[in-house]
Design a protein around this motif. Structure first.
Motif, short mmCIF file in Angstrom:
data_model
loop_
_atom_site.label_atom_id
_atom_site.label_comp_id
_atom_site.label_asym_id
_atom_site.label_seq_id
_atom_site.Cartn_x
_atom_site.Cartn_y
_atom_site.Cartn_z
N THR A 53 3.76 -8.28 7.23
CA THR A 53 4.78 -8.04 6.20
C THR A 53 5.83 -9.14 6.12
O THR A 53 6.84 -8.97 5.44
CB THR A 53 5.50 -6.70 6.47
N ARG A 98 6.69 -9.97 -4.60
CA ARG A 98 6.20 -8.80 -3.89
C ARG A 98 4.67 -8.83 -3.83
O ARG A 98 4.01 -9.20 -4.79
CB ARG A 98 6.66 -7.52 -4.61
N ASN A 120 7.03 -10.26 2.54
CA ASN A 120 7.06 -9.05 1.70
C ASN A 120 8.00 -9.17 0.52
O ASN A 120 8.01 -8.32 -0.36
CB ASN A 120 7.45 -7.84 2.55
N ARG A 142 5.37 -0.88 9.31
CA ARG A 142 4.80 -1.73 8.25
C ARG A 142 5.13 -1.18 6.87
O ARG A 142 5.54 -1.91 5.97
CB ARG A 142 3.28 -1.80 8.44
N LEU A 149 7.26 -2.98 3.87
CA LEU A 149 6.69 -3.25 2.56
C LEU A 149 7.46 -2.55 1.44
O LEU A 149 7.50 -3.04 0.31
CB LEU A 149 5.22 -2.81 2.52
#
Length: 451
Positions: free
Chosen positions: A363, A332, A366, A430, A434
């Motif tokens: 992203t 992450r 992500n 976005r 995320l």
């Protein structure tokens, strides 16, 4: 002994074997592309895997030497001398065996000049890997010599080479694609690392070392033994060594490779915003930094844009069929940090690096386990770039024309909204990506779902 070794090097087939090994090693690197130019880890893997072809050559070279006494009709004369058999054979064994083993090391050192000039990260295990190949080649020569002494036919050298090649191919295919049989560890054609920061594990090096020692011990005993006892011991020693070499390394990719923290250490470019890449890819930092900063400028159109960029790094070794690798494994991004991939091709960054970073509003890497919304990601990226579609994105979407049609529809719906609403929707998409919330990102962009 030095004088005897010199005589054997001149009179035996050692020089011919060295030339064949060098030629095969060069061909192996050239046919592999440019993966080894800049990273020690890749060079070590490719050089180690070349044993798949080098070992059959070593066996054939040893068999040629083993035929020498009977081929020259000197077997009875030499056997009538008072020197023990092991003592008579030792100079030849050492000359050809060491010539083959040292060739493997010297070639690695010579090829290593190229990644050394780039300042590539070099881990300890990557540098130790060729030592295991040296043992395997020495053992191959000695085992081939034993075969040549047992049967002096001119068919023996090509026969042992072909059998070794077939055996390795068969062992590498046991269990089919992604198989986990321990027998696969006895093939010198190992599964390659998935990423440049995946280094070979010590247990795998131990397995290769035991395999080489088993070949060497068995070859020596079979070559020099005059009675059944050393020959039985040779078979027993090889059996134990091969069994250990099959079991110790494990059966999974995660057993064979490990994440090298030193290779993943971040190296950052001067200037702001901060752009960092892994140590193993530091050689492209100067080329990558301007493109990454350009992508960050584009992403700054959205509120809460990242203020720092770092190359994505895996937190685990990629394994065959690993379901967590839908989108960057399980790594992450840190808050305020943009994760990006360099999209390397022939050790050079992609000309579309900006597009590969901007896709999905930054992203794509992500680390969410539920996967990647290709349509929403491409639509958001195209909106940020001010274009109708993103070219050169390395996500396989070019193979699905229907997705490109959906991207065009979503993009049209997004642009039909007022400007501030467009910004809000892309920022919401976005944030949803995320957060790994599983929200319908396409619906967010089209206004059919609330942020």
């Amino acid at each position: 002994m030095r004088r005897m070794l010199g005589i054997e090097l001149r009179r035996s087939n050692a020089l011919t074997l060295v030339l064949l090994l060098v030629a095969a090693s060069i061909a192996g690197l050239l046919l592999s592309g440019n993966d080894w130019y800049a990273t020690w880890i890749r060079l070590s893997y490719l050089h180690g895997s070349s044993l798949f072809l080098l070992l059959p050559l070593a066996l054939a070279g040893g068999a040629v030497l083993g035929r020498r006494e009977k081929r020259t009709h000197a077997a009875e004369l030499i056997a009538s001398t008072g020197r023990p058999k092991a003592q008579r054979l030792l100079p030849g064994l050492l000359a050809v065996g060491l010539a083959a083993g040292l060739t493997h090391l010297v070639f690695f050192a010579a090829a290593g000049i190229v990644p050394a000039t780039t300042g590539s990260y070099a881990g300890l295990t990557a540098l130790l890997w060729p030592l295991t190949g040296t043992l395997a080649l020495i053992g191959g020569v000695w085992l081939g010599l034993a075969a040549g002494r047992a049967w002096a036919s001119p068919l023996v050298p090509p026969l042992v080479a072909v059998l070794a090649l077939i055996a390795q191919i068969g062992l590498s295919e046991v269990g089919g694609p992604g198989g986990s049989s321990p027998l696969r560890n006895l093939s010198l054609l190992g599964q390659p690392p998935s990423y440049d920061w995946e280094a070979i594990t010590p247990r795998t090096l131990i397995g290769w070392t035991l395999l080489g020692l088993g070949l060497a011990a068995g070859g020596y005993l079979l070559s020099t033994g005059r009675t059944w006892l050393p020959r039985v011991v040779a078979v027993a020693v090889m059996g134990v060594a091969f069994t250990a070499a099959a079991i110790i390394p494990g059966t999974e990719q995660t057993d064979h490779y490990r994440i090298d923290a030193g290779a993943q250490k971040l190296v950052c470019a001067d200037g702001a915003p901060q752009v960092c890449v892994t140590a193993v890819h530091a050689y492209v930092l100067d080329d990558a930094a301007p493109q990454v900063r350009k992508a960050m400028e584009i992403l700054a159109k959205l509120p809460g844009a990242p203020t720092r960029a770092a190359e994505w790094r895996a937190d685990e070794v990629y394994g065959f069929g690993n379901a967590n690798w839908m989108n960057g494994g399980t790594t992450r991004p840190e808050p305020g940090t943009l994760n990006f991939d360099l999209v390397l091709d022939d050790n050079k960054i992609s000309e579309q690096l900006v597009e590969n970073i901007v896709v999905g509003a930054g992203t794509y890497w992500n680390g969410c386990e539920q996967g990647w919304d290709t349509v929403a990601g491409h639509a958001a990226g195209a909106w940020l770039m001010g274009s109708d579609k993103l070219e050169g994105v390395d996500d396989g979407s070019d193979n699905y024309p229907e997705q490109q049609e959906e991207v065009a529809k979503v993009l049209a719906a997004l642009r039909a909204a007022p400007e501030q609403e467009q910004i809000r929707r892309v920022a919401a998409m976005r944030d949803a990506a995320l957060s790994c919330s599983g929200a319908d990102q396409t619906a967010i962009l089209t206004g059919k779902a609330s942020a």
